[in-house]
Motif scaffolding. Structure first.
Motif, PDB file in Angstrom:
ATOM      1  N   ALA A  55      20.168  70.177  70.230  1.00 23.52           N
ATOM      2  CA  ALA A  55      21.629  70.725  70.353  1.00 23.52           C
ATOM      3  C   ALA A  55      22.640  69.430  70.432  1.00 23.52           C
ATOM      4  N   SER A  56      22.356  68.566  71.581  1.00 21.53           N
ATOM      5  CA  SER A  56      23.172  67.516  71.788  1.00 21.53           C
ATOM      6  C   SER A  56      23.086  66.413  70.697  1.00 21.53           C
TER       7      SER A  56
ATOM      8  N   LEU B  68      25.579  67.930  68.288  1.00 20.72           N
ATOM      9  CA  LEU B  68      26.844  67.708  68.441  1.00 20.72           C
ATOM     10  C   LEU B  68      27.401  66.165  68.558  1.00 20.72           C
ATOM     11  N   ILE B  69      26.640  65.321  68.781  1.00 24.36           N
ATOM     12  CA  ILE B  69      26.775  63.766  68.671  1.00 24.36           C
ATOM     13  C   ILE B  69      27.113  63.518  67.145  1.00 24.36           C
TER      14      ILE B  69
ATOM     15  N   SER C  95      17.739  71.548  74.226  1.00 26.36           N
ATOM     16  CA  SER C  95      19.049  71.006  74.791  1.00 26.36           C
ATOM     17  C   SER C  95      19.440  69.565  74.118  1.00 26.36           C
ATOM     18  N   ASN C  96      18.205  68.846  73.892  1.00 27.86           N
ATOM     19  CA  ASN C  96      18.550  67.647  73.300  1.00 27.86           C
ATOM     20  C   ASN C  96      18.580  67.640  71.900  1.00 27.86           C
TER      21      ASN C  96
ATOM     22  N   ASN D 137      19.304  62.676  74.578  1.00 28.73           N
ATOM     23  CA  ASN D 137      20.800  63.439  73.718  1.00 28.73           C
ATOM     24  C   ASN D 137      21.391  63.920  74.762  1.00 28.73           C
ATOM     25  N   SER D 138      20.818  64.820  75.509  1.00 24.44           N
ATOM     26  CA  SER D 138      21.389  65.710  76.174  1.00 24.44           C
ATOM     27  C   SER D 138      21.976  64.975  77.751  1.00 24.44           C
TER      28      SER D 138
ATOM     29  N   MET E 153      25.168  63.573  76.266  1.00 24.77           N
ATOM     30  CA  MET E 153      26.127  64.564  76.092  1.00 24.77           C
ATOM     31  C   MET E 153      26.628  65.008  77.344  1.00 24.77           C
ATOM     32  N   SER E 154      25.924  64.926  78.534  1.00 24.04           N
ATOM     33  CA  SER E 154      26.175  65.714  79.543  1.00 24.04           C
ATOM     34  C   SER E 154      27.283  65.075  80.619  1.00 24.04           C
TER      35      SER E 154
ATOM     36  N   SER F   1      16.563  62.242  70.666  1.00 29.50           N
ATOM     37  CA  SER F   1      17.019  61.272  71.573  1.00 29.50           C
ATOM     38  C   SER F   1      17.745  59.977  70.763  1.00 29.50           C
ATOM     39  N   THR F   2      18.438  59.391  71.327  1.00 25.81           N
ATOM     40  CA  THR F   2      19.100  57.954  70.807  1.00 25.81           C
ATOM     41  C   THR F   2      18.726  56.905  71.342  1.00 25.81           C
TER      42      THR F   2
END
Length: 271
Positions: A110-111, A114-115, A107-108, A158-159, A162-163, A143-144
């Motif tokens: 994929a996020s 998306l970012i 999920s991280n 990251n998730s 974006m969540s 991660s960011t």
């Protein structure tokens, strides 16, 4: 012990062969790691030279590193005689099981994609997301990295970013300062308004366009509240904010205009 020595003597050529293959595999893996690091750095420099956002360059560079490293591992396994085709099939089956167990990490990832695609922020932007706020340093695969104004580093999945809602404080060139200033009911409202306007007029960082707003907001329990809303450049938001608040207090004091404490009137009735 003697049987072991006999086996070694009888299989010397085989031992030497696999020892050489093992050493070569280690060398391939080591060189592959160095090449992966080199490709990662080269990708970041190439993106920076093209003027691409630093966060995007970091994300793509991380993907390049992962691909080159994975290829190095497969080459090393092939060198020691492991059939990579069947190994890849085994990895695929294992990957499915691991993927189910590591749904959060996927999920991280994929996020992160998306970012990069949606670009809600770029490197250097000050954002608030996932209950945290800071300047974006880089976007990695999972991660960011954010840096707070007091120089703390926050590693955000990251998730988590974006969540929920993302507030980007740096995207627009201008921002509005919103202040509520209360004055006593005994004060001269016209004079109070003139004092507030003069503070904004004397502050060079307040923009002329859009024009600021100074108006009576409400007749509150303990004070008459003014709304003070000047526009400033985003880069000058906090210095201007601090200066305006300080100067408002000084000018109100100089003109004998009181900022009242919260108060309550109590009426006693005697039967």
């Amino acid at each position: 012990m003697e049987s072991i020595l006999d086996w070694v003597r009888n299989n010397t050529d085989l031992i030497i062969h696999y020892t050489i293959q093992g050493v070569l595999a280690i060398v391939i893996l080591f060189v592959g790691m160095r090449i992966a690091r080199f490709c990662e750095g080269l990708t970041e420099k190439a993106f920076a030279k093209k003027g691409v956002d630093k966060a995007v360059g970091s994300f793509v560079a991380n993907i390049f590193y992962a691909l080159v490293f994975a290829a190095s591992v497969l080459m090393a396994l092939s060198q020691v005689g492991i059939e990579t085709t069947s190994f890849i099939a085994i990895l695929g089956a294992a990957g499915l099981a691991v993927g189910l167990a590591l749904q959060g990490s996927l999920s991280n990832f994929a996020s992160g994609v998306l970012i990069i695609m949606l670009r809600p922020f770029k490197s250097g932007d000050y954002i608030e997301a996932g209950g945290r706020a800071g300047s974006v340093q880089k976007i990695e695969i999972f991660s960011t990295e954010l840096r707070t104004p007091d120089n703390k580093v926050i590693i955000m999945p990251n998730s988590a970013i974006m969540s929920g809602p993302i507030v980007n404080f740096s995207r627009e060139a201008t921002r509005r300062i919103d202040l509520v200033i209360g004055v006593s009911y005994d004060s001269d409202l016209k004079k109070a308004k003139e004092v507030l306007q003069s503070v904004l007029d004397n502050e060079s960082r307040v923009l002329k366009d859009p024009a600021y707003t100074v108006a009576v907001l409400e007749l509150a329990d303990s004070s008459v509240n003014f709304v003070v809303r000047p526009w400033v450049n985003t880069s000058e938001y906090w210095p201007t904010y601090f200066a305006i608040v300080e100067n408002i207090k000084l000018e109100l004091d100089a003109n004998d205009i009181t900022i009242p404490f919260p108060q309550m009137d109590v009426h006693l009735h005697k039967d």
